[in-house]
Design a protein around this motif. Sequence first.
Motif, PDB file in Angstrom:
ATOM      1  N   LEU A 558      15.666  -0.226  -2.221  1.00 17.07           N
ATOM      2  CA  LEU A 558      14.462  -1.010  -1.958  1.00 17.07           C
ATOM      3  C   LEU A 558      14.618  -1.913  -0.745  1.00 17.07           C
ATOM      4  CD1 LEU A 558      13.486  -2.080  -5.610  1.00 17.07           C
ATOM      5  CD2 LEU A 558      12.708  -0.088  -4.304  1.00 17.07           C
ATOM      6  N   GLU A 559      15.866  -2.327  -0.430  1.00 15.31           N
ATOM      7  CA  GLU A 559      16.097  -3.211   0.708  1.00 15.31           C
ATOM      8  C   GLU A 559      16.097  -2.458   2.043  1.00 15.31           C
ATOM      9  OE1 GLU A 559      17.844  -5.047  -2.925  1.00 15.31           O
ATOM     10  OE2 GLU A 559      17.980  -3.062  -1.970  1.00 15.31           O
ATOM     11  N   ASP A 560      16.062  -1.138   2.000  1.00 12.56           N
ATOM     12  CA  ASP A 560      16.135  -0.360   3.237  1.00 12.56           C
ATOM     13  C   ASP A 560      14.962  -0.714   4.152  1.00 12.56           C
ATOM     14  OD1 ASP A 560      17.632   2.399   4.192  1.00 12.56           O
ATOM     15  OD2 ASP A 560      15.603   2.210   4.974  1.00 12.56           O
ATOM     16  N   PRO A 561      15.207  -0.905   5.452  1.00 16.82           N
ATOM     17  CA  PRO A 561      14.118  -1.308   6.355  1.00 16.82           C
ATOM     18  C   PRO A 561      13.028  -0.250   6.525  1.00 16.82           C
ATOM     19  CG  PRO A 561      16.146  -0.854   7.577  1.00 16.82           C
ATOM     20  CD  PRO A 561      16.515  -0.881   6.134  1.00 16.82           C
ATOM     21  N   SER A 562      13.280   0.960   6.064  1.00 15.28           N
ATOM     22  CA  SER A 562      12.235   1.979   6.158  1.00 15.28           C
ATOM     23  C   SER A 562      11.143   1.790   5.108  1.00 15.28           C
ATOM     24  CB  SER A 562      12.837   3.380   6.026  1.00 15.28           C
ATOM     25  OG  SER A 562      13.298   3.609   4.699  1.00 15.28           O
ATOM     26  N   LEU A 563      11.384   0.897   4.138  1.00 22.67           N
ATOM     27  CA  LEU A 563      10.375   0.565   3.127  1.00 22.67           C
ATOM     28  C   LEU A 563       9.802  -0.812   3.414  1.00 22.67           C
ATOM     29  CD1 LEU A 563      11.984   1.730  -0.251  1.00 22.67           C
ATOM     30  CD2 LEU A 563      10.226   2.901   1.086  1.00 22.67           C
ATOM     31  N   LEU A 564       8.500  -0.917   3.425  1.00 28.84           N
ATOM     32  CA  LEU A 564       7.815  -2.200   3.578  1.00 28.84           C
ATOM     33  C   LEU A 564       7.037  -2.453   2.294  1.00 28.84           C
ATOM     34  CD1 LEU A 564       6.902  -4.641   5.233  1.00 28.84           C
ATOM     35  CD2 LEU A 564       5.088  -3.211   6.223  1.00 28.84           C
ATOM     36  N   LEU A 565       7.613  -3.236   1.388  1.00 33.71           N
ATOM     37  CA  LEU A 565       7.025  -3.490   0.069  1.00 33.71           C
ATOM     38  C   LEU A 565       6.074  -4.678   0.141  1.00 33.71           C
ATOM     39  CD1 LEU A 565      10.177  -3.017  -2.195  1.00 33.71           C
ATOM     40  CD2 LEU A 565       8.344  -1.385  -1.766  1.00 33.71           C
ATOM     41  N   LEU A 566       4.837  -4.447  -0.289  1.00 34.68           N
ATOM     42  CA  LEU A 566       3.803  -5.473  -0.249  1.00 34.68           C
ATOM     43  C   LEU A 566       3.156  -5.611  -1.611  1.00 34.68           C
ATOM     44  CD1 LEU A 566       2.024  -4.397   3.089  1.00 34.68           C
ATOM     45  CD2 LEU A 566       3.855  -6.083   2.826  1.00 34.68           C
ATOM     46  N   GLN A 567       2.500  -6.734  -1.823  1.00 30.90           N
ATOM     47  CA  GLN A 567       1.738  -6.952  -3.058  1.00 30.90           C
ATOM     48  C   GLN A 567       0.468  -7.721  -2.725  1.00 30.90           C
ATOM     49  OE1 GLN A 567       3.093 -10.068  -5.801  1.00 30.90           O
ATOM     50  NE2 GLN A 567       4.653 -10.676  -4.309  1.00 30.90           N
ATOM     51  N   TRP A 568      -0.503  -7.641  -3.622  1.00 29.91           N
ATOM     52  CA  TRP A 568      -1.713  -8.452  -3.528  1.00 29.91           C
ATOM     53  C   TRP A 568      -1.548  -9.594  -4.518  1.00 29.91           C
ATOM     54  CZ3 TRP A 568      -5.861  -9.068  -0.496  1.00 29.91           C
ATOM     55  CH2 TRP A 568      -6.957  -9.777  -0.996  1.00 29.91           C
ATOM     56  N   ARG A 569      -1.468 -10.812  -3.984  1.00 29.89           N
ATOM     57  CA  ARG A 569      -1.261 -11.975  -4.853  1.00 29.89           C
ATOM     58  C   ARG A 569      -1.944 -13.177  -4.235  1.00 29.89           C
ATOM     59  NH1 ARG A 569       2.281 -12.929  -8.997  1.00 29.89           N
ATOM     60  NH2 ARG A 569       2.745 -15.097  -9.460  1.00 29.89           N
ATOM     61  N   ASP A 570      -2.603 -13.969  -5.091  1.00 27.63           N
ATOM     62  CA  ASP A 570      -3.327 -15.157  -4.636  1.00 27.63           C
ATOM     63  C   ASP A 570      -4.339 -14.791  -3.546  1.00 27.63           C
ATOM     64  OD1 ASP A 570      -1.809 -16.730  -6.367  1.00 27.63           O
ATOM     65  OD2 ASP A 570      -0.229 -16.996  -4.848  1.00 27.63           O
ATOM     66  N   ARG A 571      -5.020 -13.684  -3.772  1.00 30.73           N
ATOM     67  CA  ARG A 571      -6.102 -13.222  -2.884  1.00 30.73           C
ATOM     68  C   ARG A 571      -5.632 -12.908  -1.466  1.00 30.73           C
ATOM     69  NH1 ARG A 571     -10.961 -14.134  -5.439  1.00 30.73           N
ATOM     70  NH2 ARG A 571     -10.865 -15.490  -7.254  1.00 30.73           N
ATOM     71  N   LYS A 572      -4.410 -12.400  -1.373  1.00 29.18           N
ATOM     72  CA  LYS A 572      -3.890 -12.108  -0.046  1.00 29.18           C
ATOM     73  C   LYS A 572      -2.794 -11.050  -0.143  1.00 29.18           C
ATOM     74  CE  LYS A 572      -2.510 -14.519   4.178  1.00 29.18           C
ATOM     75  NZ  LYS A 572      -2.217 -15.829   4.802  1.00 29.18           N
ATOM     76  N   VAL A 573      -2.660 -10.237   0.913  1.00 31.66           N
ATOM     77  CA  VAL A 573      -1.561  -9.290   1.004  1.00 31.66           C
ATOM     78  C   VAL A 573      -0.310 -10.058   1.429  1.00 31.66           C
ATOM     79  CG1 VAL A 573      -0.665  -7.230   2.147  1.00 31.66           C
ATOM     80  CG2 VAL A 573      -3.109  -7.403   1.625  1.00 31.66           C
ATOM     81  N   ARG A 574       0.761  -9.905   0.661  1.00 27.85           N
ATOM     82  CA  ARG A 574       2.000 -10.635   0.933  1.00 27.85           C
ATOM     83  C   ARG A 574       3.187  -9.687   0.818  1.00 27.85           C
ATOM     84  NH1 ARG A 574       0.891 -16.165   0.362  1.00 27.85           N
ATOM     85  NH2 ARG A 574      -1.109 -16.618  -0.652  1.00 27.85           N
ATOM     86  N   ARG A 575       4.300 -10.087   1.426  1.00 27.39           N
ATOM     87  CA  ARG A 575       5.550  -9.356   1.233  1.00 27.39           C
ATOM     88  C   ARG A 575       5.999  -9.510  -0.224  1.00 27.39           C
ATOM     89  NH1 ARG A 575       8.645  -7.471   5.865  1.00 27.39           N
ATOM     90  NH2 ARG A 575       7.219  -7.650   7.653  1.00 27.39           N
ATOM     91  N   PHE A 576       6.491  -8.428  -0.785  1.00 30.90           N
ATOM     92  CA  PHE A 576       7.005  -8.474  -2.147  1.00 30.90           C
ATOM     93  C   PHE A 576       8.467  -8.878  -2.112  1.00 30.90           C
ATOM     94  CE2 PHE A 576       9.116  -6.237  -5.739  1.00 30.90           C
ATOM     95  CZ  PHE A 576       8.520  -6.946  -6.767  1.00 30.90           C
ATOM     96  N   GLU A 577       8.817  -9.911  -2.852  1.00 33.32           N
ATOM     97  CA  GLU A 577      10.192 -10.388  -2.907  1.00 33.32           C
ATOM     98  C   GLU A 577      10.991  -9.469  -3.836  1.00 33.32           C
ATOM     99  OE1 GLU A 577      10.427 -14.479  -3.932  1.00 33.32           O
ATOM    100  OE2 GLU A 577       9.052 -15.144  -2.329  1.00 33.32           O
TER     101      GLU A 577
END
Length: 593
Positions: A558-577
């Motif tokens: 999951l940490e590989d830079p070829s993956l860009l993990l995102l989520q929808w939270r607090d009415r905004k697209v954010r990076r997923f921790e």
Amino acid sequence: MDNSQPPTSRWLVFPRVLWISLAAGLAFSLLALMSGFMPDDYVYVGVLEGHAPPAPLSTTTFDLYRLISGDPAQMQPLLDKGVMPWWTLPDLRIAFFRPLSSALMVVDHALFGTNPVGYHVHTILWYLGLVAVVGVLLWRILPGAVGAMALLLFAIDDAHIASVAWLTNRSTVVAMFFAVLAVVLHLQWRQRGRAWAMPLSALALAVGLSAAETALLVSFYLISYELLGAEGPLPERLKALVPTLLVLLVYGVVRSRLGYGSTGSDMHIDPLAQPLFWLPFALLWVPITLGGVLLNAPVDMSIDAQFEMPLLIAGIVGMVVVGLMLRAAWRGMSEQERRQLRWLLAAFAVSVVGTATTAPSIRVNLVPSLGGAIIIAVVVHHAWRRRERNWGGRALVAGAGLLVFLHVIIAPYGWWSTLQMFRGFQASNARIQKHFEEVVDTKTLPQQRLVLLNAPHVMMGVYASVEWWANGKPLPAAWWVLTFDHLEQRVTRTGPATLVLERKSGRFFSTISERIHRSSSHQFSAGDEVKVNGMHVKVLEADAGGPSKLSFTFDVPLEDPSLLLLQWRDRKVRRFEIPPLANPSPANVEAVP
């Protein structure tokens, strides 16, 4: 029909009412100029702009409405790239035969490029043409106050904003224009003996069918006229239907041979191919549609399951109340008047059932609104003529007053509010585009797979990537959306490259938006797996209501830079921790829109 007229009769007469209706239709439809492109319009913008798609599309320049071909071999690259969500049925087909409407969009693009104003002006001209040809039809079949009132009701029907301001839906306006013209020409031939009108009627119907399936619904007015309204022996009336039936037969054969139609979706159901599967949907969708046509109920809210029952009740109430008012009017009609109304009512009923092949929406109510306008005009006119000073007469007047309020008084608000809703969609989509711009690096994006864990609705789940592509922005190697879900989910990392998503309540794929791509007749079971290039999905838990727990394993950690993990939270697209592997405790994501 007894056409004794109310005090406004000097306005409710032909041809004056035709000009009034055209003026009203123009005034309302000009609101569409405030709109831009809607989400699915961007599919056509991207194709016409010549942007290279992430994977080969079924949609081409002169075949813009062939959305999904039904070919599993063509579907797999679309799944690999995330153009279609991973749960899409491999042989899903959503393909509409609309070459004329595609050609008109090509002309628009050649003239106006990506400026939507010109497109909307073009659509408004077609709408005015439709109002005019409907006026000619009503002038012919209902020449008094009833027909005049029906025309005005049709012209100002606020449900029509979806056909005027949503460019994709212009196809319904064009199709209905030619199909109503076919009915007018058929009546010219049958009632006035104009032999030249017969081939022109068949030609107009064929042109309408090349614009959209909407013309098929209008053709039932022509068929119903010959079966229930025309005079003469039955063999003669059946013979008069031969040109129309030949056109419909050729259309059906061509449409089938070229691979058009719909299978595998709960949003678009073919009742001829799946009659038993379609029937439960029809029993729900037909009353809801009637509620929209007769009582101006907000049928589009039925996409949310919590509003289905109230809208169903509204539809049933509308059928009963307006039905009783129509029955009261029926008693005062002559046999000739009943004969005229009988074929119009039959055609209206078929048009309503015909729209129940897709979820209720004002987008598909254009043809039913013609029959609805006639019914409302009949009952309002009858209530005015009767005006008896007893409880029955007062109830009729009250009911007629309610219908006038729903269809005339609040019509301007209906046009305006729906337009504001459309503009809200556009503004929301623009914000979402900005959110993605803030979290991605366009320089490295082509080497990454974008993974959005949760999209709150289909507008973001599908059309965010479509709009990104249509605007010519750099594309990621894949754009995967793992779920469409507006509720909170539990996310757990169970391995170096694995995430598990679990619904805290309810089930995945329980909404019509999710079942556009995979019908409920093809529900997942526990243990089912889906593989796309770079991602492996497994259903961990499921019951009769659908899956509740899913695992997603990628081809790299999951940490590989070829993956860009995102989520929808607090009415905004954010990076997923990304949770550390040593800490398997779950995190939560929410998708409140």
